[in-house]
Design an enzyme around this catalytic site. Sequence first.
Site, PDB file in Angstrom:
ATOM      1  N   HIS A 116      53.864   2.562  35.611  1.00  0.00           N
ATOM      2  CA  HIS A 116      52.516   2.493  36.184  1.00  0.00           C
ATOM      3  C   HIS A 116      51.574   3.457  35.455  1.00  0.00           C
ATOM      4  CE1 HIS A 116      49.642   3.469  39.690  1.00  0.00           C
ATOM      5  NE2 HIS A 116      49.308   2.296  39.192  1.00  0.00           N
ATOM      6  N   GLY A 117      50.390   2.971  35.106  1.00  0.00           N
ATOM      7  CA  GLY A 117      49.392   3.813  34.438  1.00  0.00           C
ATOM      8  C   GLY A 117      48.650   4.678  35.436  1.00  0.00           C
TER       9      GLY A 117
END
Length: 325
Positions: A116-117
């Site tokens: 996940h960014g």
Amino acid sequence: MATEEEILLFHDQDYVRLVKRNSEKGGGLLDMGDTPAFKGCYEATSLVVGASLQACDLIMGDQYTHAFNPSGGLHHAHSDRASGFCIFNDPAISIAYLKRKYDLKRLVYLDIDAHHGDGVMYGFYDDPAVLDIDFHENGRYIFPGTGYPDETGSGPAKGLKVNIPLLPGSGDEAFLEGFESIVPPLVRKHHPEAILVQCGADGHDGDLLAHLRLTTHTYQEVVGTMHELAHELCHGRLLLLGGGGYTLANVPRVWTLAFASLAGKVPDDSIPKQWATIFEKSTGEAAPKKLFDIPTEGESDKSLEEVESVLMQLDREIGWKPSGV
Ligand SMILES: [Zn+2]
Ligand SMILES: [Zn+2]
């Protein structure tokens, strides 16, 4: 190299000072986890940011429409701390830079790294200028443990942060089912003035850290679609960034094909001999034999059902489905 003033577009002064001090000294960690504070790390990471900002200037100028910075995509750094091998968050600084220097009001950030960014998403969580769409392996199984469908942004940005977590083992079919359903309608609705794509290669089958099973087919499809959307919506302005990728023989293939897709070229399937020799010498690993993969076979029903259930939950949360579909 990015200037300190540019880095401060996203990061806090205290944190930038901390990185500088540790960079001069060298050794140890910058966070509680796995981001090394090697000697010269300030300059190294500023160089990555500088490349992304130069890419921003290129796509905003008259001469180029697309740019690719394979060293970029360091999406885990937060405004006040390092995380997940990332010191300064070049995608986040690029977004702030495009807003400040070019007065952009609507941007799309797509992140297909297996992780996940989080640094980018939470950095702009209440910013309505940024539509952030993030595909990743479900945080129940992998770092950083965030990015669920009920995290949709806050205040004026409610509905503009979109998370599609995938089960470990998900391949091309599950990924593309999610991507093709939700990305084009959301991007068209936001009508961006520029598109950024973090193209981490660690979702690739056989990656050493993550557990997805994407092949080069997915990367070609994703970059191809974003390329078309950029031409349709924002004069072609598309900035492609690298990201994770821990199986050395796969990363250059994935990024070669992503870049080729952006350039509108289809390379042949062979690996250049000279390149293979350099690769084996510098990594001590066997060079890949072919450029393209065979698309994932044997997608599990569970992976597909999970994507469908995430798409349904997202429709309840943000109403992404175009009317009549
Ligand atoms: Zn083009
Ligand atoms: Zn990653």
